[in-house]
Scaffold this motif. Structure first.
Motif, mmCIF file in Angstrom:
data_model
loop_
_atom_site.group_PDB
_atom_site.id
_atom_site.type_symbol
_atom_site.label_atom_id
_atom_site.label_comp_id
_atom_site.label_asym_id
_atom_site.label_seq_id
_atom_site.Cartn_x
_atom_site.Cartn_y
_atom_site.Cartn_z
ATOM 1 N N ARG A 1 3.085 -46.520 -19.009
ATOM 2 C CA ARG A 1 3.723 -45.932 -17.828
ATOM 3 C C ARG A 1 4.796 -44.910 -18.183
ATOM 4 N NH1 ARG A 1 4.381 -49.535 -12.436
ATOM 5 N NH2 ARG A 1 6.055 -48.033 -12.189
ATOM 6 N N LYS A 2 5.509 -45.121 -19.268
ATOM 7 C CA LYS A 2 6.524 -44.151 -19.677
ATOM 8 C C LYS A 2 5.878 -42.814 -20.029
ATOM 9 C CE LYS A 2 10.278 -43.341 -22.972
ATOM 10 N NZ LYS A 2 11.043 -43.886 -24.132
ATOM 11 N N THR A 3 4.798 -42.875 -20.798
ATOM 12 C CA THR A 3 4.085 -41.641 -21.157
ATOM 13 C C THR A 3 3.450 -41.012 -19.928
ATOM 14 O OG1 THR A 3 3.619 -42.542 -23.353
ATOM 15 C CG2 THR A 3 2.282 -40.671 -22.638
ATOM 16 N N ALA A 4 2.924 -41.838 -19.027
ATOM 17 C CA ALA A 4 2.294 -41.321 -17.810
ATOM 18 C C ALA A 4 3.283 -40.499 -16.988
ATOM 19 C CB ALA A 4 1.743 -42.473 -16.974
ATOM 20 N N LEU A 5 4.516 -40.971 -16.893
ATOM 21 C CA LEU A 5 5.533 -40.217 -16.150
ATOM 22 C C LEU A 5 5.820 -38.889 -16.837
ATOM 23 C CD1 LEU A 5 7.576 -40.047 -13.851
ATOM 24 C CD2 LEU A 5 9.202 -41.283 -15.297
ATOM 25 N N ASP B 1 1.591 -32.410 -3.943
ATOM 26 C CA ASP B 1 1.195 -32.006 -5.293
ATOM 27 C C ASP B 1 1.199 -33.284 -6.122
ATOM 28 O OD1 ASP B 1 0.383 -30.410 -7.340
ATOM 29 O OD2 ASP B 1 2.322 -29.472 -7.709
ATOM 30 N N GLU B 2 0.021 -33.794 -6.408
ATOM 31 C CA GLU B 2 -0.065 -35.107 -7.028
ATOM 32 C C GLU B 2 -1.190 -35.175 -8.042
ATOM 33 O OE1 GLU B 2 -0.952 -38.113 -4.115
ATOM 34 O OE2 GLU B 2 -2.560 -36.921 -3.228
ATOM 35 N N ILE B 3 -1.070 -36.138 -8.939
ATOM 36 C CA ILE B 3 -2.127 -36.420 -9.902
ATOM 37 C C ILE B 3 -2.403 -37.920 -9.917
ATOM 38 C CG2 ILE B 3 -1.576 -34.457 -11.388
ATOM 39 C CD1 ILE B 3 -0.320 -36.557 -13.353
ATOM 40 N N SER B 4 -3.588 -38.272 -10.347
ATOM 41 C CA SER B 4 -3.943 -39.664 -10.616
ATOM 42 C C SER B 4 -4.336 -39.774 -12.077
ATOM 43 C CB SER B 4 -5.106 -40.110 -9.734
ATOM 44 O OG SER B 4 -4.724 -40.211 -8.384
ATOM 45 N N ILE B 5 -3.907 -40.838 -12.719
ATOM 46 C CA ILE B 5 -4.303 -41.130 -14.096
ATOM 47 C C ILE B 5 -5.214 -42.354 -14.050
ATOM 48 C CG2 ILE B 5 -3.515 -41.673 -16.427
ATOM 49 C CD1 ILE B 5 -0.909 -40.250 -15.805
ATOM 50 N N TRP B 6 -6.488 -42.109 -14.230
ATOM 51 C CA TRP B 6 -7.544 -43.124 -14.105
ATOM 52 C C TRP B 6 -7.745 -43.759 -15.475
ATOM 53 C CZ3 TRP B 6 -12.318 -44.709 -15.760
ATOM 54 C CH2 TRP B 6 -13.123 -45.417 -14.861
ATOM 55 N N GLU C 1 9.155 -34.207 -26.967
ATOM 56 C CA GLU C 1 7.905 -33.459 -27.095
ATOM 57 C C GLU C 1 6.955 -33.813 -25.957
ATOM 58 O OE1 GLU C 1 4.346 -32.753 -30.381
ATOM 59 O OE2 GLU C 1 6.157 -33.900 -30.888
ATOM 60 N N ASN C 2 6.316 -32.793 -25.390
ATOM 61 C CA ASN C 2 5.378 -33.034 -24.300
ATOM 62 C C ASN C 2 4.160 -33.807 -24.798
ATOM 63 O OD1 ASN C 2 6.797 -31.729 -22.213
ATOM 64 N ND2 ASN C 2 6.071 -29.730 -22.902
ATOM 65 N N ILE D 1 -8.939 -37.732 -21.524
ATOM 66 C CA ILE D 1 -8.283 -38.159 -22.760
ATOM 67 C C ILE D 1 -9.212 -39.200 -23.387
ATOM 68 C CG2 ILE D 1 -6.191 -39.110 -23.797
ATOM 69 C CD1 ILE D 1 -5.680 -36.530 -22.257
ATOM 70 N N GLU D 2 -10.051 -38.771 -24.294
ATOM 71 C CA GLU D 2 -11.128 -39.620 -24.801
ATOM 72 C C GLU D 2 -10.654 -40.674 -25.797
ATOM 73 O OE1 GLU D 2 -14.392 -37.363 -26.237
ATOM 74 O OE2 GLU D 2 -14.621 -36.212 -24.397
ATOM 75 N N THR D 3 -9.540 -40.419 -26.463
ATOM 76 C CA THR D 3 -9.031 -41.374 -27.439
ATOM 77 C C THR D 3 -8.266 -42.485 -26.731
ATOM 78 O OG1 THR D 3 -8.799 -39.626 -29.093
ATOM 79 C CG2 THR D 3 -7.584 -41.679 -29.475
ATOM 80 N N PRO D 4 -8.628 -43.745 -26.934
ATOM 81 C CA PRO D 4 -7.893 -44.843 -26.293
ATOM 82 C C PRO D 4 -6.414 -44.824 -26.665
ATOM 83 C CG PRO D 4 -9.973 -45.629 -27.188
ATOM 84 C CD PRO D 4 -9.800 -44.232 -27.696
ATOM 85 N N LEU D 5 -5.547 -44.918 -25.662
ATOM 86 C CA LEU D 5 -4.102 -44.880 -25.868
ATOM 87 C C LEU D 5 -3.433 -46.215 -25.556
ATOM 88 C CD1 LEU D 5 -3.271 -41.378 -24.330
ATOM 89 C CD2 LEU D 5 -3.715 -41.950 -26.725
#
Length: 295
Positions: free
Chosen positions: A86-90, A135-140, A2-3, A21-25
């Motif tokens: 990191r797994k979810t980030a990928l 084509d890139e993204i950053s996850i801050w 699932e995405n 993403i306001e909810t802490p993960l």
């Protein structure tokens, strides 16, 4: 599988160029673990001789503020690769960029109490070598609470659709460590996005973003994960004169370190990395090394 993002979240990212993403993960115990590793590196100067541990806003005639940063910290502190998110980030990156997206690097930025400086407006892609398409993204990821007062991230909605805008060395200084976007966007449209520790913001490589100074008693620490699709040759060579000037400063320190034999420990660090880091090295680092040794 699932995405991780909903269709509404993907649509928001496509429209705005960023997604909050306001909810802490990430649990507090892991945040504390990550904070200790990164603060040890920031305070101990790890990576400084290679030009990777630096004050981003240091420049000739600059104010008495600082913005300490470590580039590619997971090349030095390999334990950072165990970060559970990191797994979810990928998976997020592949949902937004496509199945070829892969890990492209990481860095940390610290705004200390009272004197944490302004993060200049910029686009991440403006730091990249011209002649290629990205084509890139950053996850801050907020490792501490990010507030309006201590320097929460600010974004220009829709700016990822404007192309790479004009940049210059920060403050117009010839000795600056970073660049700033100085035209082509309306700062009055900026959206300030404070988030709690463990929450995050995803932004595209062309989204104009920055952050205010920290004048509070609360430090602000962020850990950024970057993901990219394979770099492609561009049909047109865009102008990026600010990169040539940037190389005369901190990049020259990096060049000197490599010429003194630093390329061997560099290769060792990369080859002991996870497969994503190795893949990224061969896809993009070679292009960056070519840029370092221009002229």
């Amino acid at each position: 599988m699932e995405n991780p993002l909903t269709s509404a979240q993907v649509a928001e990212f496509r429209r705005q160029g960023f997604l909050v993403i306001e909810t802490p993960l990430i649990p507090e115990s892991e945040l504390e673990w990550c904070r200790k590793i990164l603060m040890r590196m920031l305070e101990g100067g790890e990576g400084r001789t290679e030009g990777r541990n630096l004050d981003l806003i240091a420049r000739e005639g600059g104010e008495d503020t600082v913005l300490p940063s470590v580039l590619q910290p997971s090349l030095y502190a390999t334990e950072l690769r165990r970060l559970s998110y990191r797994k979810t980030a990928l998976e997020v990156a592949r949902q937004l960029l496509g199945p070829q997206a892969d890990f492209a690097g990481d860095h940390t930025i610290f705004k200390p109490i009272h004197k944490g400086g302004v993060t200049p407006w910029h686009q991440d892609e403006a730091f990249r070598e011209p002649g290629f398409e990205y084509d890139e993204i950053s996850i801050w990821i907020a490792l501490t609470k990010s507030t309006i007062e201590n320097g929460a991230m600010q974004y220009i909605p829709g700016s990822h659709l404007l192309g790479v805008l004009p940049h210059r060395l920060h403050g117009g200084s010839k000795g600056a460590n970073t660049i700033e976007c100085h035209a082509g966007f309306d700062v009055s449209t900026a959206a300030v996005r404070p988030i709690p520790a463990g929450a995050m913001i995803i932004h595209h490589g062309r989204t104009v973003h920055g952050a205010a100074a920290n004048k509070t008693n609360t430090p602000r620490l962020a850990y950024i994960l970057q993901y990219s699709t394979p770099v492609r040759l561009s049909k047109e060579m865009r102008e990026a004169p600010w990169l040539e000037h940037l190389r005369t400063g901190n990049q020259q320190q990096r060049k000197r370190a490599l010429l003194r034999g630093g390329i061997f420990p560099e290769l060792f660090r990369v080859l002991r990395s996870d497969r994503h880091s190795v893949s990224f090295f061969w896809r993009r680092r070679v292009n960056q090394f070519r840029g370092l040794f221009k002229n």
